[in-house]
Design a protein around this motif. Structure first.
Motif, PDB file in Angstrom:
ATOM      1  N   ASN A  98      32.678  37.130  27.947  1.00 23.19           N
ATOM      2  CA  ASN A  98      33.615  35.475  28.145  1.00 23.19           C
ATOM      3  C   ASN A  98      33.123  34.591  29.293  1.00 23.19           C
ATOM      4  O   ASN A  98      33.797  34.572  30.097  1.00 23.19           O
ATOM      5  CB  ASN A  98      34.604  35.126  27.874  1.00 23.19           C
ATOM      6  N   ASN A 111      32.169  33.347  32.859  1.00 23.25           N
ATOM      7  CA  ASN A 111      32.058  31.822  33.281  1.00 23.25           C
ATOM      8  C   ASN A 111      32.358  31.195  34.282  1.00 23.25           C
ATOM      9  O   ASN A 111      32.682  32.133  35.094  1.00 23.25           O
ATOM     10  CB  ASN A 111      32.765  30.264  32.172  1.00 23.25           C
ATOM     11  N   ALA A 112      32.401  29.672  34.784  1.00 26.01           N
ATOM     12  CA  ALA A 112      32.066  29.606  35.865  1.00 26.01           C
ATOM     13  C   ALA A 112      34.034  29.400  36.248  1.00 26.01           C
ATOM     14  O   ALA A 112      33.733  29.404  37.784  1.00 26.01           O
ATOM     15  CB  ALA A 112      31.926  28.560  36.085  1.00 26.01           C
ATOM     16  N   ASP A 113      34.706  29.614  35.499  1.00 32.56           N
ATOM     17  CA  ASP A 113      36.323  29.458  35.813  1.00 32.56           C
ATOM     18  C   ASP A 113      36.773  30.745  35.755  1.00 32.56           C
ATOM     19  O   ASP A 113      37.884  31.136  36.177  1.00 32.56           O
ATOM     20  CB  ASP A 113      36.992  29.419  34.824  1.00 32.56           C
ATOM     21  N   ASN A 114      36.161  32.462  35.307  1.00 30.60           N
ATOM     22  CA  ASN A 114      37.111  34.316  35.293  1.00 30.60           C
ATOM     23  C   ASN A 114      35.515  34.957  35.956  1.00 30.60           C
ATOM     24  O   ASN A 114      35.827  35.617  36.924  1.00 30.60           O
ATOM     25  CB  ASN A 114      37.017  34.434  33.940  1.00 30.60           C
ATOM     26  N   TYR A 115      35.060  34.098  36.774  1.00 31.32           N
ATOM     27  CA  TYR A 115      33.548  34.352  37.647  1.00 31.32           C
ATOM     28  C   TYR A 115      34.227  35.747  38.879  1.00 31.32           C
ATOM     29  O   TYR A 115      33.806  36.339  39.321  1.00 31.32           O
ATOM     30  CB  TYR A 115      32.478  34.180  38.356  1.00 31.32           C
ATOM     31  N   TRP A 116      35.268  34.772  39.414  1.00 31.09           N
ATOM     32  CA  TRP A 116      35.579  35.571  40.421  1.00 31.09           C
ATOM     33  C   TRP A 116      36.354  36.715  40.071  1.00 31.09           C
ATOM     34  O   TRP A 116      36.907  37.781  41.487  1.00 31.09           O
ATOM     35  CB  TRP A 116      36.894  34.606  41.194  1.00 31.09           C
ATOM     36  N   SER A 138      27.757  28.179  38.866  1.00 30.09           N
ATOM     37  CA  SER A 138      28.389  26.875  39.827  1.00 30.09           C
ATOM     38  C   SER A 138      27.125  25.613  39.354  1.00 30.09           C
ATOM     39  O   SER A 138      28.257  24.412  39.286  1.00 30.09           O
ATOM     40  CB  SER A 138      28.884  27.383  40.526  1.00 30.09           C
ATOM     41  N   LYS A 187      26.794  33.691  39.870  1.00 26.69           N
ATOM     42  CA  LYS A 187      27.280  33.069  40.221  1.00 26.69           C
ATOM     43  C   LYS A 187      27.144  32.067  40.736  1.00 26.69           C
ATOM     44  O   LYS A 187      27.381  30.328  40.148  1.00 26.69           O
ATOM     45  CB  LYS A 187      27.631  33.421  41.330  1.00 26.69           C
TER      46      LYS A 187
END
Lengths: 291, 102
Positions: free
Chosen positions: A188, A190-195, A119, A115
């Motif tokens: 896939n 990436n920084a937008d979906n790691y949550w 980021s 993560k």
């Protein structure tokens, strides 16, 4: 890994696990077998602490490691010595859950590193295989943890049977959704979906709870044995992650032996595994999530 | 797809270990008498506590300032130790009882 003293420690560990399991399955040698496995475990653990190095760097944070070891040992010994003979299966279940939680937490930290890299905008050369093992460790470990805690609560009467209509289907959908999300992230991330990682953790915990809740108290030993083999597989995921042979052999051995043991326990009660897992309440036997 | 194949390639020894361990695990306990089911389960439970080695490695690699990771790692080490130590001690107590009965 080049041949080193640590490799030999791991070899000893793996061998003692095999011999220990073998001896545990005979009445005369069972107690010695337990000792043999325990000695091998100690060799593997202390070998790791003092000999492990990666790219020439030894492990750090010794005070934290030893603090954890001491605290865990004190609580573990006290809990295991104080527990009443009749309450032992629930104690085993609780310890099993701790192992599962440990595996899940390892995935958490590994993911934390990823993560941070994401980021910071670093382009990571991630093997899909590494991500798969992290996610598998997380999912299996969490299911095992949640399930074991429920099993523990059921055995000591704190938690009652609970089922709602369509629970089997709901469970299957939940499991499928969790796996699909994990698969999506593997491909896939990436920084937008790691949550979504944390969503997977929560979904796995919920699945573990719902998986064990409807099963009757008398069938709990079988379920604990099954969760036991789950944790074994979760430990083996860690083995893949760190190229660690003793985690791999230990984990897979328990995974395989535990699965067979689960089936044997069912046979001893004249039940089938499917029966135990979905037969506890009448209803739609759509699937046998025997995992 | 290619990355997965690559991963298989680099881990081929591990994959061999997995396959052989599965058969070994099944063979080794194949003839266990039913009285030993619970102690064996408990013993196996202690053995999968090897997961603690992963916790130790992860803990040892955390940078000293990263407190979230340190705390999670510490928790993992404690839980793993509980699994190992508690597992072996409980198994021993079970088998002790077993012997007295005989």
């Amino acid at each position: 890994m080049e041949l080193s003293l640590l490799t030999v420690c791991y070899l000893i560990g793996s061998l003692t696990f095999i011999i220990g399991l073998k001896m545990l399955s005979h009445p005369d040698s069972a107690r010695k077998g337990n000792m043999v496995a325990a000695v091998g475990m100690a060799v593997a653990i202390f070998g790791t602490i003092f000999l492990y190095e990666e790219e020439g760097k030894k492990l750090g944070n010794y005070e934290w490691i030893f603090g954890g070891l001491v605290l865990g040992t004190v609580i573990g010994v006290l809990a295991a010595k104080k527990v009443k003979m009749t309450a032992m299966p629930e104690m085993v279940s609780l310890f099993n859950g701790m192992g599962g939680a440990c595996a899940a937490l390892i995935s958490f930290i590994e993911f934390d590193h990823i993560k941070h890299a994401l980021s910071d905008g670093l382009s990571l050369q991630l093997h899909a295989g590494t991500l798969i093992t992290i996610f598998l460790g997380l999912i299996i470990g969490s299911v095992s943890f949640a399930g074991s805690v429920i099993a523990w609560g059921k055995l000591n009467g704190k938690i009652k049977d609970f089922a709602f209509p369509g629970q089997q289907i709901f469970n299957l959908v939940l499991l499928a959704a969790t796996l699909v999300t994990a698969g999506y992230l593997v491909l896939n991330l990436n920084a937008d979906n790691y949550w979504l990682f944390y969503g997977i953790a929560i979904a796995s915990l919920v699945y573990g709870v719902l998986f064990v809740l409807p099963i009757g108290g008398a069938d709990m030993p079988v379920v604990i044995s099954l969760l036991n083999s789950f944790t074994g597989v979760a430990a083996a995921c860690g083995g893949f992650l760190y190229d660690n042979q003793v985690m791999l052999t230990g984990g897979i051995l328990v995974g395989a032996a535990g699965t067979l043991l689960t089936i044997l326990m069912c046979k001893a009660m004249n039940r089938s595994l499917t029966n135990v897992l979905i037969g506890s309440f009448g209803g739609n036997a759509t699937g046998t999530s025997s995992g | 797809m290619e990355t997965i194949l690559n991963w298989v390639q680099t881990h081929i020894e591990m994959i061999y270990i997995v396959v052989l361990s599965i058969f070994l695990g099944i063979e080794v306990i194949g003839r266990v008498p039913s009285v030993l089911h619970t102690p064996l389960m408990s013993g196996a439970n202690a053995i999968h506590g090897v997961v603690i080695i992963g916790a130790i490695i992860v803990m040892g690699k955390v940078e000293p300032g990263n407190y979230i990771a340190l705390i999670i790692g510490f928790l993992a080490v404690v839980l793993g130790t509980l699994n190992v130590v508690g597992g072996f001690v409980v198994t021993d107590r079970m088998l002790e009882m077993f012997k007295k009965k005989k």
